[in-house]
Design a protein around this motif. Structure first.
Motif, PDB file in Angstrom:
ATOM      1  N   LEU A 261       3.265   2.323  -1.469  1.00 37.95           N
ATOM      2  CA  LEU A 261       3.771   2.750  -2.780  1.00 37.95           C
ATOM      3  C   LEU A 261       2.884   3.824  -3.401  1.00 37.95           C
ATOM      4  O   LEU A 261       3.349   4.665  -4.176  1.00 37.95           O
ATOM      5  CB  LEU A 261       3.850   1.527  -3.708  1.00 37.95           C
ATOM      6  CG  LEU A 261       4.470   1.744  -5.077  1.00 37.95           C
ATOM      7  CD1 LEU A 261       5.932   2.135  -4.946  1.00 37.95           C
ATOM      8  CD2 LEU A 261       4.343   0.484  -5.932  1.00 37.95           C
ATOM      9  N   GLN A 262       1.607   3.786  -3.054  1.00 35.68           N
ATOM     10  CA  GLN A 262       0.648   4.705  -3.671  1.00 35.68           C
ATOM     11  C   GLN A 262       0.978   6.174  -3.363  1.00 35.68           C
ATOM     12  O   GLN A 262       0.583   7.061  -4.116  1.00 35.68           O
ATOM     13  CB  GLN A 262      -0.759   4.336  -3.192  1.00 35.68           C
ATOM     14  CG  GLN A 262      -1.892   4.990  -3.950  1.00 35.68           C
ATOM     15  CD  GLN A 262      -1.997   4.527  -5.395  1.00 35.68           C
ATOM     16  OE1 GLN A 262      -1.272   3.648  -5.848  1.00 35.68           O
ATOM     17  NE2 GLN A 262      -2.879   5.164  -6.148  1.00 35.68           N
ATOM     18  N   LEU A 263       1.722   6.438  -2.298  1.00 35.51           N
ATOM     19  CA  LEU A 263       2.102   7.821  -1.998  1.00 35.51           C
ATOM     20  C   LEU A 263       2.974   8.410  -3.110  1.00 35.51           C
ATOM     21  O   LEU A 263       3.082   9.628  -3.257  1.00 35.51           O
ATOM     22  CB  LEU A 263       2.846   7.909  -0.651  1.00 35.51           C
ATOM     23  CG  LEU A 263       2.991   9.315  -0.069  1.00 35.51           C
ATOM     24  CD1 LEU A 263       1.645   9.883   0.339  1.00 35.51           C
ATOM     25  CD2 LEU A 263       3.936   9.323   1.123  1.00 35.51           C
TER      26      LEU A 263
ATOM     27  N   THR B 290       2.343   8.691  -6.008  1.00 37.41           N
ATOM     28  CA  THR B 290       1.593   9.500  -6.984  1.00 37.41           C
ATOM     29  C   THR B 290       1.731  10.987  -6.660  1.00 37.41           C
ATOM     30  O   THR B 290       1.298  11.832  -7.440  1.00 37.41           O
ATOM     31  CB  THR B 290       0.105   9.091  -7.020  1.00 37.41           C
ATOM     32  OG1 THR B 290      -0.454   9.241  -5.715  1.00 37.41           O
ATOM     33  CG2 THR B 290      -0.046   7.641  -7.459  1.00 37.41           C
ATOM     34  N   ASN B 291       2.294  11.324  -5.498  1.00 38.12           N
ATOM     35  CA  ASN B 291       2.741  12.682  -5.183  1.00 38.12           C
ATOM     36  C   ASN B 291       4.243  12.763  -5.449  1.00 38.12           C
ATOM     37  O   ASN B 291       4.913  11.749  -5.531  1.00 38.12           O
ATOM     38  CB  ASN B 291       2.544  12.986  -3.687  1.00 38.12           C
ATOM     39  CG  ASN B 291       1.101  12.933  -3.261  1.00 38.12           C
ATOM     40  OD1 ASN B 291       0.285  13.702  -3.743  1.00 38.12           O
ATOM     41  ND2 ASN B 291       0.787  12.027  -2.355  1.00 38.12           N
TER      42      ASN B 291
ATOM     43  N   GLY C  61       0.762  -1.250   0.000  1.00 34.65           N
ATOM     44  CA  GLY C  61       0.000   0.000   0.000  1.00 34.65           C
ATOM     45  C   GLY C  61       0.792   1.300   0.000  1.00 34.65           C
ATOM     46  O   GLY C  61       0.423   2.256  -0.690  1.00 34.65           O
TER      47      GLY C  61
END
Lengths: 333, 333
Positions: free
Chosen positions: B242-244, B246-247, B240
């Motif tokens: 990893l989704q950061l 996208t910033n 999960g």
């Protein structure tokens, strides 16, 4: 409906709405056969399952009086393992398929540990190498972010604890009943969503089982909303991490209602308010119903926050069912 | 010079510059008297000392083959404790004065554990309740952010390990020699500082002892620079969190050089690069000198990064010697 043309978030919405029902079912399951009392318990899990393990560890230690701590899977996956005679390993995994967890469970068994497992998918690889497996019994979970299987894992862990400590079984049963009386959504839901949408940095604060829940909430805020949220215990955060509050910082405090943690939460709340943070404290008691055990309280706080996180993601134009960078089962080297 | 009119950062600068010297001295100390081999070791520490404990746990498990895991102090400070016969507790504290650690050490002793301690200040309250105390021997540490005492705690832990596992003593001695040959600052220091100054969100990634070092680096970036940095293991972060990415996200990877972790670090590095993160990988081998044990490598990476973090703080107009929200000894409820 195919996964390609579905409504964004519909899977997570449907699955997270089942949390309390899954909890009540899983927590009252009967565990057959004897389980010898271990000298120590080591949890092996990753991500949301590791948060469930953390929640359970405080409850198990309080009830059983034996240490229950987190062992990194790498001890078995890249190391040669450690001696575990007389101990138990608790492996938690929704799929039961992650290679490094299977490898760790095998390693723990060879090292002399009794291997206990909580898994959602039946006949998994983890189940095959475990001595005792309790089903999380959440039904199929298709959204990438785990929700009902996390709450269900806490419940299954409580069922395991009822087996090891029969005097706890009444409280587990009571939690199942009390949870049925609680009403979602939480009254603060809209305010929390607005705060998440404003936030660039979030601390999620808890203590005892609430600290485990804080890990899961912080992980979900990153995974679903791409918001940088980090979990801290209310004691630890008053050291170095407090300095981040010189930036705009949202602080979400998870209050399970346990008497022993009120001073610590109060102190942290006052400190963050004194430096002008956007502080929100959610209490299990806000949901009505009777008090439940701290692990059950943590699970219900998760069930309450999942829809808020989902709606925040949707407001941000994201589809949490299928985050762009992730897949459901991650293979770990 | 008084603390009121001193040059910003001068304490942290002077103290962090002593890291390698403190390491070489503390790691080669002789531990007198026998220490019985425990069945398991539980670490009890907070903040930077907890990061040192995490670094040491991987090294101890590899060398001793017994579990070494982190026990939350709250088990003894707000709970009734857990049974620990045959086990040891390793308490790490610069001051040895934190009330909850003293309380935890007393609780562990009552629960049957042998209490081992690593402390910097002599004749501390923790020392008084411990069976064996090894001095960190870093000299007085006045800056609020601990630096040389963290590196020294890793070294003192390695001295303890040399006592428990005499075959390790040669490698500890070798690390003392090799560290003397290494040259700071690191060639990437200026580039790292520029990256920190640009960053709003940082992941500090490691595995094995490098994961413990990642905790300390992330903590220092928050404490000294008010930058939101969070530590992850290279395996866990590909779920999960990893989704950061996208910033805009800076990723700092700490590579101790251990063969077994290269695949995992490589995989994480490739994944973060593929989503356009600002990835920096620092390797112990960049500093010259011979390879050292993974715990020593982690300690040296800290010694290398402290001045970069200090200079970043100064560039941001902050005085890391005295962060506005903090004090040196925190009383924890």
């Amino acid at each position: 409906m195919t996964l390609e043309n579905k409504t964004p978030g519909c899977l997570m919405a449907a699955e997270s709405a089942q949390c309390l029902e899954v909890f009540a079912k899983s927590v009252t399951q009967t565990v057959s056969g004897p389980i010898e009392m271990p000298n120590a318990i080591y949890t092996i899990a990753r991500g949301s399952s590791d948060a469930a393990a953390n929640i359970l560890s405080y409850e198990f230690m309080r009830e059983l009086g034996v240490p229950m701590t987190s062992l990194p899977p790498s001890v078995f996956s890249i190391g040669d393992g450690v001696a575990m005679a007389g101990c138990a390993t608790l492996v938690i995994s929704q799929s039961g398929a992650s290679h490094d967890l299977v490898h760790s469970a095998e390693g723990a068994a060879k090292a002399g540990a009794r291997v206990l497992a909580l898994t959602n998918q039946e006949n998994s690889a983890v189940e095959k190498v475990s001595d005792v497996t309790l089903p999380i019994d959440a039904g199929p979970e298709l959204a990438v972010p785990a929700t009902k299987s996390v709450v269900g894992a806490v419940a299954a862990g409580m069922a395991l604890l009822s087996k090891l400590q029969p005097s706890y079984a009444n409280r587990a049963q009571h939690a199942a009943n009390a949870v049925g009386e609680m009403t979602l959504p939480h009254g603060q839901a809209a305010g929390l969503q607005a705060a998440f949408l404003r936030a660039r940095h979030v601390y999620v604060i808890g203590r005892d089982t609430g600290y485990g829940a804080a890990h899961e909430v912080a992980l979900k805020l990153k995974e679903c909303c791409a918001i940088h949220a980090e979990a801290y215990s209310s004691s630890e955060v008053l050291h170095g991490p407090l300095q981040l509050a010189t930036n705009p910082l949202m602080v979400l405090m998870l209050d399970t209602g346990l008497d022993d943690i009120q001073d610590s939460l109060d102190q942290a709340e006052a400190r963050f308010r004194s430096v002008d943070c956007d502080v929100h404290r959610v209490r299990l008691s806000d949901l009505g119903g009777e008090a439940v055990t701290p692990a059950a309280a943590a699970a219900v706080l998760l069930a309450m926050l999942y829809p808020v996180i989902l709606n925040t993601a949707l407001a941000l134009g994201l589809d949490p069912d299928m985050p762009e960078t992730l897949s459901k089962v991650t293979k770990t080297t």
